[in-house]
Design an enzyme around this catalytic site. Sequence first.
Site, PDB file in Angstrom:
ATOM      1  N   ARG A 204       0.889  -1.165   0.000  1.00  0.00           N
ATOM      2  CA  ARG A 204       0.000   0.000   0.000  1.00  0.00           C
ATOM      3  C   ARG A 204       0.923   1.209   0.000  1.00  0.00           C
ATOM      4  O   ARG A 204       1.651   1.457   0.967  1.00  0.00           O
ATOM      5  CB  ARG A 204      -0.874  -0.016   1.250  1.00  0.00           C
ATOM      6  CG  ARG A 204      -1.955   1.063   1.280  1.00  0.00           C
ATOM      7  CD  ARG A 204      -2.776   0.900   2.547  1.00  0.00           C
ATOM      8  NE  ARG A 204      -3.793   1.905   2.710  1.00  0.00           N
ATOM      9  CZ  ARG A 204      -5.046   1.799   2.281  1.00  0.00           C
ATOM     10  NH1 ARG A 204      -5.432   0.716   1.638  1.00  0.00           N
ATOM     11  NH2 ARG A 204      -5.920   2.765   2.498  1.00  0.00           N
TER      12      ARG A 204
ATOM     13  N   HIS B  73      -6.791   1.283  -7.089  1.00  0.00           N
ATOM     14  CA  HIS B  73      -7.159   0.516  -5.897  1.00  0.00           C
ATOM     15  C   HIS B  73      -7.932  -0.735  -6.353  1.00  0.00           C
ATOM     16  O   HIS B  73      -9.126  -0.869  -6.104  1.00  0.00           O
ATOM     17  CB  HIS B  73      -8.018   1.379  -4.973  1.00  0.00           C
ATOM     18  CG  HIS B  73      -8.137   0.858  -3.573  1.00  0.00           C
ATOM     19  ND1 HIS B  73      -7.533  -0.316  -3.159  1.00  0.00           N
ATOM     20  CD2 HIS B  73      -8.803   1.331  -2.488  1.00  0.00           C
ATOM     21  CE1 HIS B  73      -7.819  -0.518  -1.871  1.00  0.00           C
ATOM     22  NE2 HIS B  73      -8.587   0.462  -1.452  1.00  0.00           N
TER      23      HIS B  73
ATOM     24  N   GLN C 102     -10.159  -3.108  -3.977  1.00  0.00           N
ATOM     25  CA  GLN C 102     -11.455  -2.560  -3.591  1.00  0.00           C
ATOM     26  C   GLN C 102     -12.502  -2.866  -4.664  1.00  0.00           C
ATOM     27  O   GLN C 102     -13.649  -3.175  -4.364  1.00  0.00           O
ATOM     28  CB  GLN C 102     -11.355  -1.042  -3.385  1.00  0.00           C
ATOM     29  CG  GLN C 102     -12.671  -0.399  -2.970  1.00  0.00           C
ATOM     30  CD  GLN C 102     -13.157  -0.866  -1.619  1.00  0.00           C
ATOM     31  OE1 GLN C 102     -12.454  -0.753  -0.623  1.00  0.00           O
ATOM     32  NE2 GLN C 102     -14.360  -1.429  -1.571  1.00  0.00           N
TER      33      GLN C 102
ATOM     34  N   ASP D 226     -16.374   8.542  -2.971  1.00  0.00           N
ATOM     35  CA  ASP D 226     -15.229   8.407  -2.064  1.00  0.00           C
ATOM     36  C   ASP D 226     -15.023   9.766  -1.407  1.00  0.00           C
ATOM     37  O   ASP D 226     -15.615  10.765  -1.817  1.00  0.00           O
ATOM     38  CB  ASP D 226     -13.984   8.002  -2.893  1.00  0.00           C
ATOM     39  CG  ASP D 226     -12.796   7.592  -2.026  1.00  0.00           C
ATOM     40  OD1 ASP D 226     -12.952   7.480  -0.795  1.00  0.00           O
ATOM     41  OD2 ASP D 226     -11.705   7.395  -2.592  1.00  0.00           O
TER      42      ASP D 226
ATOM     43  N   CYS E  41     -16.195   3.215  -0.555  1.00  0.00           N
ATOM     44  CA  CYS E  41     -15.080   2.336  -0.160  1.00  0.00           C
ATOM     45  C   CYS E  41     -14.644   2.561   1.290  1.00  0.00           C
ATOM     46  O   CYS E  41     -13.876   1.774   1.818  1.00  0.00           O
ATOM     47  CB  CYS E  41     -13.904   2.523  -1.116  1.00  0.00           C
ATOM     48  SG  CYS E  41     -13.289   4.205  -1.184  1.00  0.00           S
TER      49      CYS E  41
ATOM     50  N   ARG F 209     -14.115  -7.173   1.116  1.00  0.00           N
ATOM     51  CA  ARG F 209     -12.667  -7.042   0.928  1.00  0.00           C
ATOM     52  C   ARG F 209     -11.994  -8.329   1.403  1.00  0.00           C
ATOM     53  O   ARG F 209     -11.077  -8.848   0.759  1.00  0.00           O
ATOM     54  CB  ARG F 209     -12.113  -5.849   1.742  1.00  0.00           C
ATOM     55  CG  ARG F 209     -12.460  -4.466   1.206  1.00  0.00           C
ATOM     56  CD  ARG F 209     -11.744  -4.154  -0.103  1.00  0.00           C
ATOM     57  NE  ARG F 209     -10.291  -4.216   0.019  1.00  0.00           N
ATOM     58  CZ  ARG F 209      -9.519  -3.245   0.502  1.00  0.00           C
ATOM     59  NH1 ARG F 209     -10.055  -2.102   0.900  1.00  0.00           N
ATOM     60  NH2 ARG F 209      -8.218  -3.386   0.553  1.00  0.00           N
TER      61      ARG F 209
END
Length: 306
Positions: A104, A131, A134, A219, A259, A287
């Site tokens: 990450r 991402h 996700q 988001d 998310c 996830r």
Amino acid sequence: MSARHFLSLMDCTPEELVSVIRRGIELKDLRNRGVLFEPLKNRVLGMIFEKSSTRTRLSFEAGMIQLGGQAIFLSPRDTQLGRGEPIGDCAIVMSRMLDAVMIRTFAHSTLTEFAANSRVPVINGLSDDLHPCQLLADMQTFLEHRGSIQGKTVAWIGDGNNMCNSYIEAAIQFDFQLRIACPEGYEPNPQFVAQAGDRVTIVRDPREAVRDAHLVSTDVWTSMGQEEETAKRLELFAPFQVNRALLDLAAADVLFMHCLPAHRGEEISLDLLDDPRSVAWDQAENRLHAQKALLEFLVEPAYHHA
């Protein structure tokens, strides 16, 4: 045999992606029924975090343990990466000791450089560009609630950020129409948009984007590393808040996704996560299941061929 990496949704074929999310649904069922399933016994996942995380860390760490393996958490303070060891050198050494590496990070080039020097699968746990993990969870959630997303309309409201870029890749791979509503100057990366051709439309009015949409997603307006822009963004993005009235313009069976973490009262109205159309909690849980399927897909074959 060179390792398979998952840095972007484009690293898999559409068929592979669908099989991974279908497998995620099966693994979720096994867990719900309390069935012990440990295909990754004695396998170890290294997790490098340059950005803070709740869902990414929990889902990968818990997922590896549930699959019979282990995960090692590494922050920049814990590795020589934080002290300037070349990424390639780090990758060579770590991949000789681990069975997979999840990263990450900020710059997407960190991932591509690490993967180029790694003999084991490298997974993008989030970069400034993309991402993809996700999106596996989002696609699994849609499949569970509504069936195939192929041919459906999806609306992305807000910043053209890494999540938005991954939605563009998902539109290509899962074959849906994507409408993006964002303020001028906050569009997604033109490279991703160009790749998607006529599957993606950019509009300025969120109402236009959500009209008859089957999925609406958003988001936070300020991502990690942009904190100094907060005040400016709050003002610019105010008309892009997703609330119940906006969702009412979408299809009758619309699903809302976020998310997380959410800033209630900013990109979503205070009550939106409690709306029956919101599936954000299922999405967060998925996830875990989607990434377990991904780990099984990437690590198991490598193990068999080793």
